[in-house]
Design a protein around this motif. Structure first.
Motif, PDB file in Angstrom:
ATOM      1  N   SER A   1       0.833  -1.209   0.000  1.00  0.00           N
ATOM      2  CA  SER A   1       0.000   0.000   0.000  1.00  0.00           C
ATOM      3  C   SER A   1       0.863   1.253   0.000  1.00  0.00           C
ATOM      4  CB  SER A   1      -0.911   0.032   1.229  1.00  0.00           C
ATOM      5  OG  SER A   1      -1.797  -1.067   1.248  1.00  0.00           O
TER       6      SER A   1
ATOM      7  N   TYR B   1       0.613   5.352   1.148  1.00  0.00           N
ATOM      8  CA  TYR B   1      -0.153   6.313   1.943  1.00  0.00           C
ATOM      9  C   TYR B   1       0.491   7.697   1.876  1.00  0.00           C
ATOM     10  CZ  TYR B   1      -2.295   2.256   4.266  1.00  0.00           C
ATOM     11  OH  TYR B   1      -2.969   1.095   4.544  1.00  0.00           O
TER      12      TYR B   1
ATOM     13  N   ARG C   1      -4.905   6.252   1.900  1.00  0.00           N
ATOM     14  CA  ARG C   1      -4.347   5.219   1.023  1.00  0.00           C
ATOM     15  C   ARG C   1      -4.648   5.603  -0.428  1.00  0.00           C
ATOM     16  NH1 ARG C   1      -6.988   0.838   2.706  1.00  0.00           N
ATOM     17  NH2 ARG C   1      -5.450   0.219   4.269  1.00  0.00           N
TER      18      ARG C   1
END
Length: 248
Positions: free
Chosen positions: A104, A106, A115
């Motif tokens: 991910s 961010y 996100r």
């Protein structure tokens, strides 16, 4: 003047409706009305216009709406050199293939982390990370990485925020930030979700500014602390490589 105000209000309401789809893929008219706190008749008029323009589409069998083709046409014209979510996607996919866990990306957004990109693991049991999710900064590996490597003034603003929960010691959190800055990465074990773990590293752009946090996450049964620590060197190297791609 009044007509102008009404037009702006209509645009504002239409945008609020579109933002509902950052939380759920498809929505009924009733669900949308509840989300934006408007009467169904008002929402229906706005949805009719959005559908005519191609920004939403309606499934006749379920009577639910979803984002339309115009959204994807607009996103296709985003500049890869300016949008980290698009620019770094191939590198994130490579990291996912190397570790076979969810990756991910961010960014700091106010007093939350957002996100902006995610690549899901291919494993049957995996950490699902929906793009667009907003999460608090006082818990989670990516939150701690973002706070640890932001400026001192920004850190103090975050730590002094009235919404900071009393259950999270500011003193203990500051101690964690010092450790994270020293080793270059952050970890979390069941801090936000039971059975979930993650490790995160900061991404700095070519000007040396904090641009984002890169994380790898998965189930605790597969990613205990020892495994997270073993992934950290590769994660930090990939974060460094990604930073070289961001102009700042």
């Amino acid at each position: 003047m009044e007509d102008g105000k009404l037009k702006v209000r209509a645009v504002d309401r239409a945008l609020d409706i579109l933002l509902c789809f950052t939380r759920k893929e498809s929505l009924s008219l009733t669900e949308i009305a509840g989300e934006v706190e408007l009467h169904k008749s008002t929402v229906h008029r706005l949805m009719t216009t959005l559908e005519e323009k191609g920004f939403v589409s309606r499934d006749a069998s379920t009577e639910k709406y979803r984002l339309g083709i115009k959204i994807w046409e607009l996103s296709a014209h985003l500049s890869n050199t300016d949008d980290p979510a698009l620019l770094l996607l191939p590198s994130m996919e490579k990291l996912r293939d190397e570790l076979d866990e969810t990756v991910s990306l961010y960014v700091l957004d106010g007093r939350e982390r957002l996100r902006i990109q995610a690549v899901q693991s291919n494993q049957a049991i995996r950490r699902v990370a929906p793009v667009g999710a907003r999460l608090p900064l006082y818990v989670g590996a990516s939150s701690k990485a973002l706070v640890a490597f932001s400026g001192e003034r920004e850190q103090e603003h975050i730590l002094s925020d009235p919404i900071w929960p009393d259950s999270v010691s500011r003193t203990a959190f500051r101690d964690q930030l010092r450790v994270i800055r020293a080793r270059g990465y952050a970890m979390s074990v069941e801090e936000r979700e039971q059975g979930a773990t993650s490790v995160a590293a900061p991404i700095f752009d070519l000007k040396g500014n904090l641009a984002a946090a890169l994380s790898v996450s998965g189930p605790l049964a597969r990613l205990p602390v020892e495994k997270l620590e073993s992934y950290a060197p590769l994660l930090m190297e990939r974060a460094r490589e990604m930073g070289m791609m961001i102009r700042g």
